[in-house]
Design an enzyme around this catalytic site. Structure first.
Site, PDB file in Angstrom:
ATOM      1  N   SER A 161       0.742  -1.193  -0.085  1.00 10.02           N
ATOM      2  CA  SER A 161       0.250   0.069  -0.199  1.00 10.02           C
ATOM      3  C   SER A 161       0.760   1.281   0.056  1.00 10.02           C
ATOM      4  O   SER A 161       1.718   1.441  -0.994  1.00 10.02           O
ATOM      5  CB  SER A 161      -0.977  -0.152   1.051  1.00 10.02           C
ATOM      6  OG  SER A 161      -1.929   0.685   0.999  1.00 10.02           O
TER       7      SER A 161
ATOM      8  N   ASP B  36     -10.061  -3.463  -5.587  1.00  6.34           N
ATOM      9  CA  ASP B  36      -9.026  -2.596  -4.811  1.00  6.34           C
ATOM     10  C   ASP B  36      -8.985  -1.302  -5.679  1.00  6.34           C
ATOM     11  O   ASP B  36      -8.838  -1.412  -6.737  1.00  6.34           O
ATOM     12  CB  ASP B  36      -7.723  -3.082  -4.720  1.00  6.34           C
ATOM     13  CG  ASP B  36      -6.652  -2.451  -3.885  1.00  6.34           C
ATOM     14  OD1 ASP B  36      -6.785  -1.075  -3.436  1.00  6.34           O
ATOM     15  OD2 ASP B  36      -5.565  -2.776  -3.748  1.00  6.34           O
TER      16      ASP B  36
ATOM     17  N   HIS C 201      -8.307  -4.843  -1.061  1.00  7.33           N
ATOM     18  CA  HIS C 201      -7.098  -3.980  -0.547  1.00  7.33           C
ATOM     19  C   HIS C 201      -6.851  -4.464   0.927  1.00  7.33           C
ATOM     20  O   HIS C 201      -7.595  -4.696   1.842  1.00  7.33           O
ATOM     21  CB  HIS C 201      -7.184  -2.515  -0.657  1.00  7.33           C
ATOM     22  CG  HIS C 201      -5.934  -1.747  -0.255  1.00  7.33           C
ATOM     23  ND1 HIS C 201      -5.131  -1.700  -1.161  1.00  7.33           N
ATOM     24  CD2 HIS C 201      -5.695  -1.179   1.002  1.00  7.33           C
ATOM     25  CE1 HIS C 201      -4.050  -0.976  -0.729  1.00  7.33           C
ATOM     26  NE2 HIS C 201      -4.265  -0.590   0.576  1.00  7.33           N
TER      27      HIS C 201
END
Ligand code: NAG
Length: 403
Positions: free
Chosen positions: A189, A343, A373
Site C-alpha cells: 500500500s 481494490d 485491499h
C-alpha cells in the site's frame, strides 16, 4: 408482539443494514470482512466527528487501530527480534537463528497505512516479517518512518530512503552477514508507494554502490492524477480502502490544505502546462482489455497552475512513482507486483506493470482475483481471512525462489 420485541427487531434490522455491504461472492470470508469493515467504518465516523468538533484529528482516531495492534519485539527459538535505529530512524530488526555462518538474504520492509497510520510493530506486520525471516533464513529490516499529518511529504520518503541507503553500505551488510547481491525492498500500500519511489531514486545516487536485487510492490499507490480509473469506479466503496479514505490519505500526505483534497475529489489536478503527465496514467493504453471492461477513457480535466506550484509534491515521482519518465524506469530491479481485483489501487499497480515491462524490467505480476485491499494484513487472530494466508504464502514463496 410487544413493544420490546418490536424495538429489538427494529434494532437488528438497523444493525444488519449498517453492517451489510455488497462484497463479491468469490471473496472467501465475506461476512467476516463485512464485520471488519463495519468496525473500521465506525472508527472512521468517530474520527470524522472528533475532527469536526475539534477534539482530535481524524488520523489520531484512525491511529487507534494501529495502537491496539502493536506488540513488543519478542524473540523465539528461530528469530531474534529487536527494536533499533538505523541512522536515527526506528527499525524493527529480525535476525534468523537458522544457519549462523552462512551469508543471508535481506528484506527492507515498508509498512502500509496511507502515510498517516501503521507501524512495523503491528501484529500482522510483525507476523509477516517473522515468517519471512524464518522461511528464507533472511534478515528483515522493517522501517518506522514518520507519519502525516504531523510530518508531510517528503519526510516519509526521506526517512525510508535514509534507512535504505544506510543498509546498502558494505560495512553494514557485513555486520549483519548479508549477501550484498541479495537485498530486496518490499512494501504494501503506502509502503509499496515508498518502496517504488526509493527504488527509483536509488538508481541515480552516486553514493550507493550496492544494487537492490528485487522490489516487491504489494497493492501499491502509485499516482495522484487520475482518480477515475476503472478500479476507482468499480471499488469506490470496497473495504478496507474506500476511495474517500484514499483521497484523505494522499492529500494529508502532501498538505492539510483541503483545496488539494477537493481537486482529488473532482479529479482536476494536472496544470495545463504539465499535460504530458497524462500519458503516464493513460489507462486506455496501459490497462489490459479485461480491466477496461465497461469503461470509456476520458482524460481528467486540468487543475489550476496555482495548486501545482503551491504543492508540487503531488506531481513529484517520489510521491507518485508512475509519473517518472520511461528512461527512469529502465534500471529498476526484478519486480514482484501484487494487485487485488477489488481494490481502488488495482489499476495503479497494473499500469506500473505495463510501464515497467515496456522499459525492459522483468516483472512477475500476481493478480489476486478474490481479494480486497489490505489482504496481506488478515493473517492474525481474530482478523484471519483465507485471502491473507494465500497472499502472504505466495509472497514468501516467490521471495524464497527469487531473492
Ligand atoms: C490516451 O490514449 C489514447 C489511445 O488509446 C489516445 O487517443 C489519447 O489521446 C491518449 N490521451 C492522453 C491524454 O494521453
Amino acid at each position: 408482539m410487544g413493544n420490546k420485541t418490536l424495538y429489538l427487531l427494529l434494532a437488528s434490522v438497523l444493525v444488519a443494514y449498517y453492517i451489510y455491504i455488497p462484497i463479491p461472492e468469490n471473496v472467501e470470508g465475506r461476512w467476516k470482512l463485512m464485520f471488519i469493515s463495519a468496525v473500521f467504518r465506525t472508527v472512521g465516523h468517530l474520527g470524522a466527528i472528533a475532527d469536526k468538533l475539534g477534539l482530535a484529528h481524524y488520523m489520531d482516531i484512525l491511529m487507534m487501530i494501529t495502537r491496539i495492534e502493536i506488540i513488543p519485539p519478542v524473540s523465539d527459538e528461530k528469530v531474534t527480534v529487536t527494536d533499533t535505529k538505523f541512522d536515527g530512524i526506528p527499525v524493527r530488526l529480525y535476525l534468523p537463528k537458522g544457519q549462523p555462518d552462512s551469508l543471508k538474504r535481506a528484506v527492507i520492509y515498508i509498512h502500509g497505512g496511507g502515510w498517516c497510520v501503521g507501524a512495523s510493530a503491528m501484529e500482522p506486520y510483525d507476523r509477516l516479517s517473522r515468517w519471512t525471516s524464518e522461511r528464507l533464513d533472511a534478515v528483515i529490516m522493517s522501517v518506522d518512518y514518520r507519519l502525516a499529518p504531523k510530518y508531510l511529504f517528503p519526510v516519509q520518503f526521506e526517512d525510508v530512503y535514509k534507512v535504505a541507503k544506510y543498509i546498502l553500505q558494505n560495512t553494514v551488510l557485513e555486520q549483519y552477514n548479508v549477501d550484498p547481491s541479495r537485498v530486496c525492498i518490499s512494501g504494501d500500500s503506502a509502503g509499496g508507494n515508498l518502496a517504488a519511489a526509493v527504488a527509483q531514486q536509488l538508481l541515480d545516487d552516486p553514493d550507493v554502490k550496492v544494487k537492490l536485487k528485487i522490489q516487491v510492490l504489494i497493492y501499491p499507490a502509485l499516482q495522484t492524477i487520475d482518480w477515475n480509473l476503472p478500479s476507482y469506479q468499480d471499488n469506490e466503496n470496497m473495504p478496507v480502502l474506500p476511495k474517500s479514505l484514499m483521497v484523505k490519505f494522499f492529500s494529508e500526505y502532501i498538505t492539510p490544505d483541503i483545496s488539494l483534497k477537493k481537486a482529488m475529489e473532482t479529479n482536476q489536478l494536472v496544470p495545463p502546462e504539465l499535460s504530458h503527465l497524462f500519458k503516464f496514467v493513460n489507462w486506455s493504453i496501459l490497462l489490459p482489455e479485461r480491466f477496461q471492461k465497461g469503461h470509456v477513457y476520458t482524460r481528467p480535466k486540468h487543475g489550476s497552475s496555482e495548486l501545482g506550484q503551491k504543492y508540487p509534491g503531488f506531481l513529484d515521482p517520489r510521491a507518485a512513482p508512475l509519473l517518472a519518465d520511461d528512461i527512469k524506469l529502465r534500471g529498476l530491479p526484478l519486480t514482484y507486483m501484487i494487485t487485488c481485483q477489488y481494490d481502488v489501487l488495482r489499476d495503479d499497480g497494473i499500469m506500473y506493470v505495463s510501464r515497467l515491462r515496456e522499459a525492459g524490467v522483468p516483472v512477475t505480476h500476481y493478480h489476486v482475483e478474490d481479494a480486497v485491499h489490505g489482504a496481506i494484513m488478515f493473517i492474525t487472530s481474530p482478523l484471519i481471512l483465507p485471502m491473507g494466508q494465500k497472499v502472504a504464502n505466495n509472497y514468501i514463496e516467490w521471495l524464497n525462489k527469487n531473492l
